[in-house]
Write an enzyme that holds these catalytic residues in place. Structure first.
Site, short mmCIF file in Angstrom:
data_model
loop_
_atom_site.label_atom_id
_atom_site.label_comp_id
_atom_site.label_asym_id
_atom_site.label_seq_id
_atom_site.Cartn_x
_atom_site.Cartn_y
_atom_site.Cartn_z
N ALA A 97 0.86 -1.19 0.00
CA ALA A 97 0.00 0.00 0.00
C ALA A 97 0.88 1.23 0.00
CB ALA A 97 -0.89 0.02 1.25
N THR A 148 -5.14 -0.67 8.97
CA THR A 148 -4.71 0.31 9.97
C THR A 148 -5.89 0.74 10.85
OG1 THR A 148 -4.11 2.64 10.13
CG2 THR A 148 -5.02 1.98 8.07
N ASP A 149 -5.57 1.25 12.05
CA ASP A 149 -6.63 1.80 12.93
C ASP A 149 -7.14 3.15 12.40
OD1 ASP A 149 -4.40 3.36 13.52
OD2 ASP A 149 -4.51 3.08 15.68
N GLU A 150 -6.42 3.72 11.41
CA GLU A 150 -6.83 5.04 10.91
C GLU A 150 -8.18 5.00 10.20
OE1 GLU A 150 -3.77 7.46 9.21
OE2 GLU A 150 -2.19 6.33 10.22
N TYR A 173 -5.46 8.72 2.57
CA TYR A 173 -4.84 7.43 2.91
C TYR A 173 -5.83 6.54 3.65
CZ TYR A 173 -2.27 4.03 5.75
OH TYR A 173 -1.85 2.86 6.38
N SER A 174 -6.42 7.05 4.73
CA SER A 174 -7.30 6.18 5.54
C SER A 174 -8.56 5.81 4.76
CB SER A 174 -7.62 6.80 6.89
OG SER A 174 -8.22 8.06 6.74
N LYS A 177 -7.58 2.95 2.54
CA LYS A 177 -7.45 1.70 3.31
C LYS A 177 -8.84 1.20 3.73
CE LYS A 177 -4.25 -0.26 4.47
NZ LYS A 177 -3.45 -1.32 3.82
N ASN A 203 3.14 1.74 13.87
CA ASN A 203 4.33 0.91 14.10
C ASN A 203 5.60 1.76 14.11
OD1 ASN A 203 3.94 -2.36 12.62
ND2 ASN A 203 2.35 -1.09 13.47
N PRO A 228 10.67 18.42 13.43
CA PRO A 228 9.38 19.08 13.32
C PRO A 228 8.32 18.48 14.24
CG PRO A 228 9.78 17.68 11.41
CD PRO A 228 10.99 17.56 12.28
N ASP A 302 0.35 22.53 11.29
CA ASP A 302 -0.26 21.21 11.42
C ASP A 302 -0.68 20.67 10.06
OD1 ASP A 302 -1.09 18.97 12.68
OD2 ASP A 302 -2.66 19.91 13.88
P1 NAD Z 1 5.69 1.01 3.50
O1 NAD Z 1 5.30 2.24 2.78
O2 NAD Z 1 6.98 0.99 4.24
O3 NAD Z 1 5.74 -0.23 2.49
C1 NAD Z 1 4.73 -0.48 1.56
C2 NAD Z 1 5.30 -1.29 0.41
O4 NAD Z 1 4.21 -1.55 -0.49
C3 NAD Z 1 6.38 -0.55 -0.38
O5 NAD Z 1 7.53 -1.36 -0.55
C4 NAD Z 1 5.72 -0.27 -1.73
O6 NAD Z 1 6.60 -0.32 -2.82
C5 NAD Z 1 4.69 -1.39 -1.82
N1 NAD Z 1 3.59 -1.03 -2.70
C6 NAD Z 1 2.81 0.08 -2.64
N2 NAD Z 1 1.93 0.09 -3.65
C7 NAD Z 1 2.14 -1.05 -4.37
C8 NAD Z 1 1.58 -1.58 -5.53
N3 NAD Z 1 0.61 -0.95 -6.21
N4 NAD Z 1 2.04 -2.77 -6.00
C9 NAD Z 1 3.06 -3.42 -5.36
N5 NAD Z 1 3.66 -2.93 -4.26
C10 NAD Z 1 3.21 -1.76 -3.77
O7 NAD Z 1 4.46 0.67 4.46
P2 NAD Z 1 4.44 -0.13 5.83
O8 NAD Z 1 4.58 0.83 6.93
O9 NAD Z 1 5.36 -1.28 5.74
O10 NAD Z 1 2.93 -0.64 5.82
C11 NAD Z 1 2.59 -1.90 5.28
C12 NAD Z 1 1.09 -2.12 5.41
O11 NAD Z 1 0.71 -2.06 6.79
C13 NAD Z 1 0.25 -1.07 4.68
O12 NAD Z 1 -0.84 -1.73 4.09
C14 NAD Z 1 -0.22 -0.14 5.80
O13 NAD Z 1 -1.45 0.44 5.48
C15 NAD Z 1 -0.32 -1.09 6.95
N6 NAD Z 1 -0.13 -0.48 8.29
C16 NAD Z 1 0.98 0.28 8.53
C17 NAD Z 1 1.16 0.83 9.82
C18 NAD Z 1 2.39 1.65 10.15
O14 NAD Z 1 2.43 2.27 11.22
N7 NAD Z 1 3.41 1.69 9.30
C19 NAD Z 1 0.21 0.60 10.80
C20 NAD Z 1 -0.90 -0.18 10.51
C21 NAD Z 1 -1.05 -0.72 9.25
#
Ligand code: NAD
Length: 351
Positions: A97, A148-150, A173-174, A177, A203, A228, A302
């Protein structure tokens, strides 16, 4: 047999989307190091991706033979469908994502393509593949959507998000998702695709691209540049160390009930100001500079529509699946900061 092999029992071939990202790569490193599972990593390789942390494990021939990477954009239905049919997974972890809220405000279109259309393409390919499986293979197949919780929006001070909370996404974004969560539930309800959903809080940990709050603050501090702080700094998030999230994913994908969702959080509520203060505190101890790192914190305008508070009630996953997070905020943060201190060249290359 490792504890991970035991949890996965009849599932051997695991497809991970977004495995070059922060959480996906942590999941893959864990699976490669501590199991005998066969992994296919599919990622389009965006600015936020990095395969270094996985590739350095591949010197071990026993690990290398169980791992394959394919550069595919989920927006491309044909390619993802072919990869899925060729690999024949027993379980799909869908993490791919676009994930940065600020970027979604500046350019939402890529979030619609990746997070909504990309999820649709993966779901539809998975369903077509699932329908070709034998009854016994169908019994074990799972599609695990990582969210995500968002998606629940902002919550008042005395309340917590839980699995039945209503959806109220407020950023591009949210909203993207939330849309993908709805698609996943629809494919379960309408077509009986066996899905699991998880909604996790914020995370943090090693290898996180330095655009997000914690790695940005640490790396700016280490460079001696401004840290920031959005608005009044009182926005609250519930912070979870990435390895605890990975353990929750392993459990929920394998032990979760089909069609259900699990909220993942650690009762680690902190305001952004508290987070930055804790980072500066730890840095003052670990890597003293001329002046205190606190002097680098500067309030900035903000983010538009900035949600005030996210907080999770994780009782369902704790009680039903026996998930117990190992890291409190301070412990996870110290580990993370030490990692960024020791891996200067990695994050300097991400400017
Ligand atoms: P990240 O941005 O570090 O990694 C996302 C990866 O997805 C990237 O490597 C990107 O290249 C790949 N990607 C995006 N669009 C793509 C597409 N169309 N085809 C193929 N690959 C694609 O994100 P993250 O922090 O590792 O988050 C991973 C997942 O967990 C996401 O779905 C996010 O919504 C969810 N999430 C993240 C958090 C957080 O705090 N980081 C919390 C809850 C849920």
């Amino acid at each position: 047999m490792s504890y991970i092999d035991k949890i996965f029992s009849n599932r051997k071939k695991i497809l991970v989307t977004g495995g070059a990202g922060f959480i996906g790569s942590a999941l893959i490193r864990k699976l490669l190091k501590y199991s005998s599972l066969i992994i296919l990593n599919i990622d389009k390789l965006s600015y936020a991706s990095d395969l270094f942390s996985i590739n350095k494990l591949l010197d071990d021939k026993n690990i290398a033979k169980r791992y394959k990477f394919l550069k595919i954009d989920l927006y491309n239905f044909k390619e993802i469908r072919k990869a899925l049919f060729d690999f024949e997974p027993d379980l799909v972890f869908h993490l791919a994502a676009e994930s940065h809220v600020d970027k979604s405000i500046l350019d939402p279109s890529i979030f619609i393509k990746s997070n909504i259309v990309g999820t649709f393409n993966l779901l539809q390919s998975s369903l077509e593949f699932y329908e070709t499986l034998s009854d016994i293979k169908k019994k074990f197949f799972r599609f695990h959507h990582i969210s995500t919780d968002e998606v629940f929006g902002s919550i008042e001070d005395d309340k917590l998000f839980h699995e039945k909370s209503s959806y109220d996404p407020r950023s591009p974004y949210s909203a993207s998702k939330a849309s993908s969560d709805h698609l996943v539930r629809a494919w379960s309800h309408t077509y009986d695709l066996p899905v699991i959903l998880t909604n996790c809080s914020n995370n943090f940990g090693p290898w996180q691209f330095p655009e997000k709050l914690i790695p940005k603050a640490i790396t700016n501090a280490l460079r001696g540049t401004k840290i920031p702080l959005y608005g009044d700094g009182l926005n609250v998030r519930d912070w979870l160390y990435v390895d605890d999230h990975v353990e929750a994913l392993l459990l929920s994908a394998n032990k979760g009930t089909i069609g259900e969702s699990y909220c993942i959080g650690n009762n680690n509520e902190k305001t952004n100001k508290e987070v930055l203060f804790e980072i500066c505190n730890i840095l003052d101890e670990l890597k003293p500079a001329k002046g205190s790192y606190f002097n680098l914190i500067k309030e900035v305008k903000d983010r538009p529509g900035h949600d005030r508070r996210y907080a999770i009630n994780p009782q369902k996953i704790q009680n039903q699946l026996n998930w117990i997070p190992k890291y409190n905020f301070r412990h996870g943060l110290e580990k993370t900061i030490k990692w960024y201190i020791d891996n200067h060249s990695w994050w300097e290359s991400k400017k």
